[in-house]
Scaffold this active site. Structure first.
Site, PDB file in Angstrom:
ATOM      1  N   ASN A  63       0.820  -1.200   0.000  1.00  0.00           N
ATOM      2  CA  ASN A  63       0.000   0.000   0.000  1.00  0.00           C
ATOM      3  C   ASN A  63       0.860   1.258   0.000  1.00  0.00           C
ATOM      4  OD1 ASN A  63       0.531  -0.799   2.790  1.00  0.00           O
ATOM      5  ND2 ASN A  63      -0.969   0.697   3.463  1.00  0.00           N
ATOM      6  N   GLU A  81       0.233   5.276   0.744  1.00  0.00           N
ATOM      7  CA  GLU A  81      -0.679   6.312   1.214  1.00  0.00           C
ATOM      8  C   GLU A  81      -0.283   7.684   0.692  1.00  0.00           C
ATOM      9  OE1 GLU A  81      -2.048   4.223   5.401  1.00  0.00           O
ATOM     10  OE2 GLU A  81      -0.768   5.995   5.496  1.00  0.00           O
ATOM     11  N   CYS A 116      -4.172   0.785  -2.412  1.00  0.00           N
ATOM     12  CA  CYS A 116      -4.078  -0.447  -1.637  1.00  0.00           C
ATOM     13  C   CYS A 116      -3.046  -1.376  -2.267  1.00  0.00           C
ATOM     14  CB  CYS A 116      -5.428  -1.153  -1.598  1.00  0.00           C
ATOM     15  SG  CYS A 116      -6.732  -0.227  -0.770  1.00  0.00           S
ATOM     16  N   GLU A 154      -3.234  -4.515  -3.047  1.00  0.00           N
ATOM     17  CA  GLU A 154      -3.772  -5.354  -4.112  1.00  0.00           C
ATOM     18  C   GLU A 154      -3.855  -4.576  -5.425  1.00  0.00           C
ATOM     19  OE1 GLU A 154      -4.871  -4.777  -1.029  1.00  0.00           O
ATOM     20  OE2 GLU A 154      -6.382  -6.255  -0.452  1.00  0.00           O
ATOM     21  N   CYS A 204     -10.291  -5.096   0.707  1.00  0.00           N
ATOM     22  CA  CYS A 204     -11.423  -4.181   0.844  1.00  0.00           C
ATOM     23  C   CYS A 204     -12.329  -4.324  -0.391  1.00  0.00           C
ATOM     24  CB  CYS A 204     -10.930  -2.737   1.006  1.00  0.00           C
ATOM     25  SG  CYS A 204     -10.193  -2.018  -0.480  1.00  0.00           S
ATOM     26  N   CYS A 250     -10.714  -3.268  -3.695  1.00  0.00           N
ATOM     27  CA  CYS A 250      -9.721  -4.243  -4.179  1.00  0.00           C
ATOM     28  C   CYS A 250     -10.375  -5.519  -4.685  1.00  0.00           C
ATOM     29  CB  CYS A 250      -8.706  -4.547  -3.092  1.00  0.00           C
ATOM     30  SG  CYS A 250      -7.600  -3.156  -2.811  1.00  0.00           S
TER      31      CYS A 250
END
Length: 142
Positions: free
Chosen positions: A44, A46, A55, A57, A89, A92
């Site tokens: 990930n 940010e 993310c 994925e 999530c 993803c």
């Protein structure tokens, strides 16, 4: 868990070590296993504008697609040293579905963390998924 999936989880764990998570401090790594044995990882990333964060994925799928991979997704491992267990999530799940749909695959999804591992099929995590067929009744072009 099959031994080759244990290795996949380890690769996701190594990817999590490279996560850029200065705001949440929630590091995530992902590893995608393809039918030819190749593994593509992501972590990930940010951003201070939270909506622009990526993310693990999503990073892994973008890497796979940019490497020319168009199908053959067998399994996905996602892990975080900052969680008991983890699963992709919703966003993803959709991104993974788009990649899997290229050859109508239903990959195994392995969620791992300090509390152990869980496994699902992507179709279980995202039933009745939205995909290219829903856009106009036509398959997406790649």
């Amino acid at each position: 868990m099959r031994e080759d999936y244990a290795d996949l989880v380890q690769q996701a764990q190594r990817a999590a070590e490279t996560a850029h998570a200065p705001y949440s401090r929630f590091r995530v790594g992902a590893a995608l296993l393809f039918a030819d044995g190749a593994v593509v990882t992501g972590a990930n990333v940010e951003n201070a504008s939270y909506g622009l964060s990526l993310c693990a994925e999503t990073v892994a799928v973008a890497r796979a697609l940019s490497e020319g991979r168009r199908g053959g997704l067998v399994a996905v491992a996602v892990t975080s040293p900052d969680a008991d267990t983890i699963s992709p999530c919703g966003r993803c799940r959709q991104v993974l579905n788009e990649l899997a749909a290229l050859d109508r695959a239903d990959p195994l999804v392995i969620g791992a963390g300090e509390g152990g591992t869980r496994q699902w099929r992507l179709s279980h995590l995202l039933p009745d998924a939205f995909g290219p067929d829903a856009l106009s009744g036509k398959e997406g072009e790649g």
